[in-house]
Design an enzyme around this catalytic site. Structure first.
Site, PDB file in Angstrom:
ATOM      1  N   LYS A  10       0.960  -1.192  -0.094  1.00 22.86           N
ATOM      2  CA  LYS A  10       0.091   0.047  -0.013  1.00 22.86           C
ATOM      3  C   LYS A  10       0.902   1.438  -0.044  1.00 22.86           C
ATOM      4  O   LYS A  10       2.139   1.192   0.227  1.00 22.86           O
ATOM      5  CB  LYS A  10      -0.869  -0.144   1.220  1.00 22.86           C
ATOM      6  CG  LYS A  10      -1.784  -1.318   1.327  1.00 22.86           C
ATOM      7  CD  LYS A  10      -2.922  -1.121   2.365  1.00 22.86           C
ATOM      8  CE  LYS A  10      -3.656  -2.377   2.503  1.00 22.86           C
ATOM      9  NZ  LYS A  10      -4.747  -2.343   3.660  1.00 22.86           N
ATOM     10  N   TYR A  50     -11.980  -2.502  -2.813  1.00 21.61           N
ATOM     11  CA  TYR A  50     -12.668  -2.812  -1.491  1.00 21.61           C
ATOM     12  C   TYR A  50     -14.060  -2.829  -1.388  1.00 21.61           C
ATOM     13  O   TYR A  50     -14.908  -2.520  -0.383  1.00 21.61           O
ATOM     14  CB  TYR A  50     -12.060  -1.610  -0.605  1.00 21.61           C
ATOM     15  CG  TYR A  50     -10.896  -1.733  -0.250  1.00 21.61           C
ATOM     16  CD1 TYR A  50     -10.297  -2.773   0.531  1.00 21.61           C
ATOM     17  CD2 TYR A  50     -10.023  -0.621  -0.264  1.00 21.61           C
ATOM     18  CE1 TYR A  50      -9.020  -2.839   0.860  1.00 21.61           C
ATOM     19  CE2 TYR A  50      -8.661  -0.865   0.114  1.00 21.61           C
ATOM     20  CZ  TYR A  50      -8.091  -1.698   0.877  1.00 21.61           C
ATOM     21  OH  TYR A  50      -6.805  -1.829   1.204  1.00 21.61           O
ATOM     22  N   PHE A  58     -15.485   3.605   7.335  1.00 20.56           N
ATOM     23  CA  PHE A  58     -14.186   3.980   6.978  1.00 20.56           C
ATOM     24  C   PHE A  58     -14.070   3.654   5.709  1.00 20.56           C
ATOM     25  O   PHE A  58     -12.933   3.935   5.239  1.00 20.56           O
ATOM     26  CB  PHE A  58     -13.034   2.977   7.872  1.00 20.56           C
ATOM     27  CG  PHE A  58     -13.309   1.456   7.708  1.00 20.56           C
ATOM     28  CD1 PHE A  58     -12.964   0.757   6.609  1.00 20.56           C
ATOM     29  CD2 PHE A  58     -14.063   0.694   8.656  1.00 20.56           C
ATOM     30  CE1 PHE A  58     -12.881  -0.662   6.295  1.00 20.56           C
ATOM     31  CE2 PHE A  58     -14.265  -0.715   8.430  1.00 20.56           C
ATOM     32  CZ  PHE A  58     -13.650  -1.249   7.180  1.00 20.56           C
ATOM     33  N   ARG A  86      -1.361 -14.796   4.240  1.00 22.27           N
ATOM     34  CA  ARG A  86      -2.027 -14.139   5.172  1.00 22.27           C
ATOM     35  C   ARG A  86      -1.316 -14.422   6.714  1.00 22.27           C
ATOM     36  O   ARG A  86      -1.401 -13.286   7.303  1.00 22.27           O
ATOM     37  CB  ARG A  86      -3.385 -14.581   5.333  1.00 22.27           C
ATOM     38  CG  ARG A  86      -4.358 -14.380   4.186  1.00 22.27           C
ATOM     39  CD  ARG A  86      -4.758 -13.151   4.168  1.00 22.27           C
ATOM     40  NE  ARG A  86      -5.918 -12.718   5.282  1.00 22.27           N
ATOM     41  CZ  ARG A  86      -6.602 -11.465   5.361  1.00 22.27           C
ATOM     42  NH1 ARG A  86      -6.697 -10.533   4.418  1.00 22.27           N
ATOM     43  NH2 ARG A  86      -7.680 -11.345   6.113  1.00 22.27           N
ATOM     44  N   THR A  92      -5.141  -7.509  10.501  1.00 25.26           N
ATOM     45  CA  THR A  92      -5.624  -6.209  10.332  1.00 25.26           C
ATOM     46  C   THR A  92      -5.033  -5.209  11.119  1.00 25.26           C
ATOM     47  O   THR A  92      -4.331  -4.194  10.564  1.00 25.26           O
ATOM     48  CB  THR A  92      -7.193  -5.989   9.998  1.00 25.26           C
ATOM     49  OG1 THR A  92      -7.570  -7.035   9.290  1.00 25.26           O
ATOM     50  CG2 THR A  92      -7.340  -4.870   9.505  1.00 25.26           C
ATOM     51  N   ARG A 103       3.144  -6.800   9.155  1.00 25.72           N
ATOM     52  CA  ARG A 103       2.534  -5.882   9.802  1.00 25.72           C
ATOM     53  C   ARG A 103       3.041  -5.408  11.380  1.00 25.72           C
ATOM     54  O   ARG A 103       3.130  -4.418  11.864  1.00 25.72           O
ATOM     55  CB  ARG A 103       1.010  -5.907   9.799  1.00 25.72           C
ATOM     56  CG  ARG A 103       0.424  -5.812   8.467  1.00 25.72           C
ATOM     57  CD  ARG A 103      -1.280  -5.986   8.487  1.00 25.72           C
ATOM     58  NE  ARG A 103      -1.874  -5.829   7.357  1.00 25.72           N
ATOM     59  CZ  ARG A 103      -2.992  -6.276   6.968  1.00 25.72           C
ATOM     60  NH1 ARG A 103      -3.591  -7.124   7.684  1.00 25.72           N
ATOM     61  NH2 ARG A 103      -3.724  -5.976   5.835  1.00 25.72           N
ATOM     62  N   ASN A 113      -1.617  -0.092   7.216  1.00 28.31           N
ATOM     63  CA  ASN A 113      -1.301  -1.205   7.663  1.00 28.31           C
ATOM     64  C   ASN A 113      -0.256  -2.009   6.554  1.00 28.31           C
ATOM     65  O   ASN A 113      -0.237  -3.321   6.598  1.00 28.31           O
ATOM     66  CB  ASN A 113      -2.228  -2.215   8.059  1.00 28.31           C
ATOM     67  CG  ASN A 113      -3.521  -2.624   7.139  1.00 28.31           C
ATOM     68  OD1 ASN A 113      -2.938  -2.477   6.016  1.00 28.31           O
ATOM     69  ND2 ASN A 113      -4.387  -3.042   7.640  1.00 28.31           N
ATOM     70  N   HIS A 116      -1.515  -5.485   1.703  1.00 24.18           N
ATOM     71  CA  HIS A 116      -3.008  -6.288   1.444  1.00 24.18           C
ATOM     72  C   HIS A 116      -2.552  -7.803   1.051  1.00 24.18           C
ATOM     73  O   HIS A 116      -1.688  -7.716   0.140  1.00 24.18           O
ATOM     74  CB  HIS A 116      -3.750  -5.296   0.459  1.00 24.18           C
ATOM     75  CG  HIS A 116      -4.937  -6.534   0.086  1.00 24.18           C
ATOM     76  ND1 HIS A 116      -6.035  -6.680   0.628  1.00 24.18           N
ATOM     77  CD2 HIS A 116      -4.831  -7.381  -1.006  1.00 24.18           C
ATOM     78  CE1 HIS A 116      -6.816  -7.339   0.020  1.00 24.18           C
ATOM     79  NE2 HIS A 116      -6.279  -8.008  -1.182  1.00 24.18           N
ATOM     80  N   GLU A 127      -9.485 -10.551  -7.513  1.00 23.64           N
ATOM     81  CA  GLU A 127      -8.522  -9.447  -7.265  1.00 23.64           C
ATOM     82  C   GLU A 127      -7.451  -9.271  -8.450  1.00 23.64           C
ATOM     83  O   GLU A 127      -7.142  -8.348  -9.016  1.00 23.64           O
ATOM     84  CB  GLU A 127      -7.891  -9.414  -5.863  1.00 23.64           C
ATOM     85  CG  GLU A 127      -8.881  -8.984  -4.930  1.00 23.64           C
ATOM     86  CD  GLU A 127      -8.456  -9.264  -3.449  1.00 23.64           C
ATOM     87  OE1 GLU A 127      -9.220  -9.382  -2.446  1.00 23.64           O
ATOM     88  OE2 GLU A 127      -7.098  -9.766  -3.121  1.00 23.64           O
TER      89      GLU A 127
END
Ligand code: CMP
Length: 144
Positions: A10, A50, A58, A86, A92, A103, A113, A116, A127
């Site tokens: 990100k 998203y 948010f 993951r 998260t 993270r 964070n 993704h 995606e």
């Protein structure tokens, strides 16, 4: 199962110079890089990415954040890469992520964070199709 996952550094991760470290972690784990590009996402692309969060409080900030700078979109391939990816990324909330996860090692903020990773094989397929054209993914066998 050999599968693919969509991994994205990100804007905060790119800004902080974490791209190389993140790619390195996946390479070291033995995953094969089959897609890689840098772009500033449009609001339309960010909103589609998203879509499951559309309507949540948010959501506007999430789209603002993802479109605030360059991201690095990646596709990694390998055994159980969605689930393992993951695990490597962590929770998260960086503060709830175990030490050693991306993270936890680099992040402190729930919104910013760093990275993704697809949450299921189905999400990964959606995606990858959203972020990459078929001819942007390399089909190759790594040389031993
Ligand atoms: P990610 O796992 O990429 O997917 C959804 C994102 O929404 C998540 O990372 C967070 O950055 C963000 N997010 C989820 N929950 C919240 C929240 N309660 N407040 C702000 N951002 C959130």
């Amino acid at each position: 199962v050999t599968e693919r996952s969509f991994i994205m550094v990100k804007p905060d991760g790119v800004h902080r110079g974490l791209v190389g470290d993140i790619i390195k972690r996946f390479e070291q784990r033995g995953y094969k890089l089959v897609g890689c590009k840098v772009l500033v996402p449009s609001r339309e692309l960010a909103a589609k990415h998203y879509a499951e969060h559309d309507g949540k409080p948010f959501f506007p900030k999430l789209v603002d954040f993802l479109t605030s700078g360059a991201v690095v979109a990646l596709v990694f391939e390998g055994k159980d890469v969605v689930k393992t990816g993951r695990t490597m990324i962590g929770a998260t909330n960086p503060l709830a992520s175990p030490p050693g996860t991306i993270r936890a090692d680099f992040g402190i903020d729930m919104g910013r964070n760093i990275i993704h990773g697809s949450d299921s094989v189905e999400s990964a397929m959606r995606e990858i199709a959203l972020w990459f054209r078929a001819d942007e993914l390399a089909d190759y066998t790594p040389v031993a």
